[in-house]
Motif scaffolding. Sequence first.
Motif, PDB file in Angstrom:
ATOM      1  N   ALA A  55       0.838  -1.202   0.000  1.00  0.00           N
ATOM      2  CA  ALA A  55       0.000   0.000   0.000  1.00  0.00           C
ATOM      3  C   ALA A  55       0.877   1.257   0.000  1.00  0.00           C
ATOM      4  O   ALA A  55       0.624   2.202  -0.756  1.00  0.00           O
ATOM      5  CB  ALA A  55      -0.942  -0.014   1.202  1.00  0.00           C
ATOM      6  N   GLN A  59       1.093   3.977  -3.049  1.00  0.00           N
ATOM      7  CA  GLN A  59       0.772   5.386  -2.838  1.00  0.00           C
ATOM      8  C   GLN A  59       1.928   6.299  -3.234  1.00  0.00           C
ATOM      9  O   GLN A  59       1.713   7.364  -3.804  1.00  0.00           O
ATOM     10  CB  GLN A  59       0.395   5.623  -1.379  1.00  0.00           C
ATOM     11  N   ARG A  62       2.441   5.611  -7.370  1.00  0.00           N
ATOM     12  CA  ARG A  62       1.223   5.340  -8.132  1.00  0.00           C
ATOM     13  C   ARG A  62       1.329   5.775  -9.593  1.00  0.00           C
ATOM     14  O   ARG A  62       0.972   5.036 -10.498  1.00  0.00           O
ATOM     15  CB  ARG A  62       0.049   6.052  -7.452  1.00  0.00           C
ATOM     16  N   ASP A  76      -6.607   1.529  -6.475  1.00  0.00           N
ATOM     17  CA  ASP A  76      -6.862   2.732  -5.668  1.00  0.00           C
ATOM     18  C   ASP A  76      -7.901   2.441  -4.594  1.00  0.00           C
ATOM     19  O   ASP A  76      -7.716   2.787  -3.427  1.00  0.00           O
ATOM     20  CB  ASP A  76      -7.369   3.882  -6.546  1.00  0.00           C
ATOM     21  N   LEU A  77      -8.993   1.815  -4.996  1.00  0.00           N
ATOM     22  CA  LEU A  77     -10.079   1.509  -4.066  1.00  0.00           C
ATOM     23  C   LEU A  77      -9.615   0.553  -2.966  1.00  0.00           C
ATOM     24  O   LEU A  77      -9.890   0.771  -1.785  1.00  0.00           O
ATOM     25  CB  LEU A  77     -11.272   0.912  -4.819  1.00  0.00           C
ATOM     26  N   ASN A  78      -8.878  -0.490  -3.340  1.00  0.00           N
ATOM     27  CA  ASN A  78      -8.430  -1.461  -2.348  1.00  0.00           C
ATOM     28  C   ASN A  78      -7.391  -0.881  -1.395  1.00  0.00           C
ATOM     29  O   ASN A  78      -7.416  -1.180  -0.197  1.00  0.00           O
ATOM     30  CB  ASN A  78      -7.899  -2.720  -3.036  1.00  0.00           C
ATOM     31  N   VAL A  79      -6.507  -0.034  -1.894  1.00  0.00           N
ATOM     32  CA  VAL A  79      -5.526   0.614  -1.016  1.00  0.00           C
ATOM     33  C   VAL A  79      -6.234   1.593  -0.082  1.00  0.00           C
ATOM     34  O   VAL A  79      -5.912   1.678   1.104  1.00  0.00           O
ATOM     35  CB  VAL A  79      -4.408   1.291  -1.834  1.00  0.00           C
ATOM     36  N   GLN A  80      -7.229   2.303  -0.595  1.00  0.00           N
ATOM     37  CA  GLN A  80      -8.005   3.218   0.248  1.00  0.00           C
ATOM     38  C   GLN A  80      -8.734   2.427   1.343  1.00  0.00           C
ATOM     39  O   GLN A  80      -8.712   2.816   2.513  1.00  0.00           O
ATOM     40  CB  GLN A  80      -9.011   3.991  -0.595  1.00  0.00           C
ATOM     41  N   ARG A  81      -9.347   1.326   0.982  1.00  0.00           N
ATOM     42  CA  ARG A  81     -10.031   0.487   1.978  1.00  0.00           C
ATOM     43  C   ARG A  81      -9.043  -0.070   3.000  1.00  0.00           C
ATOM     44  O   ARG A  81      -9.345  -0.154   4.181  1.00  0.00           O
ATOM     45  CB  ARG A  81     -10.762  -0.667   1.286  1.00  0.00           C
ATOM     46  N   TYR A  82      -7.867  -0.446   2.514  1.00  0.00           N
ATOM     47  CA  TYR A  82      -6.836  -0.955   3.418  1.00  0.00           C
ATOM     48  C   TYR A  82      -6.458   0.111   4.447  1.00  0.00           C
ATOM     49  O   TYR A  82      -6.417  -0.159   5.642  1.00  0.00           O
ATOM     50  CB  TYR A  82      -5.593  -1.393   2.625  1.00  0.00           C
ATOM     51  N   ASN A  83      -6.199   1.322   3.971  1.00  0.00           N
ATOM     52  CA  ASN A  83      -5.794   2.402   4.878  1.00  0.00           C
ATOM     53  C   ASN A  83      -6.893   2.759   5.868  1.00  0.00           C
ATOM     54  O   ASN A  83      -6.618   3.035   7.036  1.00  0.00           O
ATOM     55  CB  ASN A  83      -5.358   3.624   4.083  1.00  0.00           C
ATOM     56  N   GLN A  84      -8.140   2.749   5.421  1.00  0.00           N
ATOM     57  CA  GLN A  84      -9.254   3.032   6.327  1.00  0.00           C
ATOM     58  C   GLN A  84      -9.423   1.914   7.344  1.00  0.00           C
ATOM     59  O   GLN A  84      -9.655   2.155   8.524  1.00  0.00           O
ATOM     60  CB  GLN A  84     -10.544   3.212   5.534  1.00  0.00           C
TER      61      GLN A  84
END
Length: 126
Positions: A55, A59, A62, A76-84
């Motif tokens: 991740a 970032q 990218r 992008d979506l999966n990395v965002q979900r991972y960070n959240q």
Amino acid sequence: NLYTLSSLLVLLGCFAWTAFGAQDEFSVRANQIAQYFGDSSISQQAKMANAGAVAAFYQKYRNRIPLSPQKRAEIDLNVQRYNQGKARVVIVDGVPRQGGWAERDWILIIKKVIDAAIDIARVIST
């Protein structure tokens, strides 16, 4: 004037070294990720424990990773979900505690980040 010229050359050398170093860091990290996540002898649990490295790499670099718009949006979506999710899930030894819907969802997100690492490794190694 000689002092000014030598200072200018040193400054230009520093800029060139910085640009070369950044490019080199990308290549080194990309190869490390490709080798690690592409190695079938490394356990899934170990890969899950290192999903954060993917991740962070994604970032940071990218825009340097040549992906299709669809694949980029997916990662992008999966990395965002991972960070959240990282902020919400209790992690023990690199994996979430057992039980509950949130933990199962978290495992799925981590697996998608690992899949992203494999996709990135394929693209970079070509």
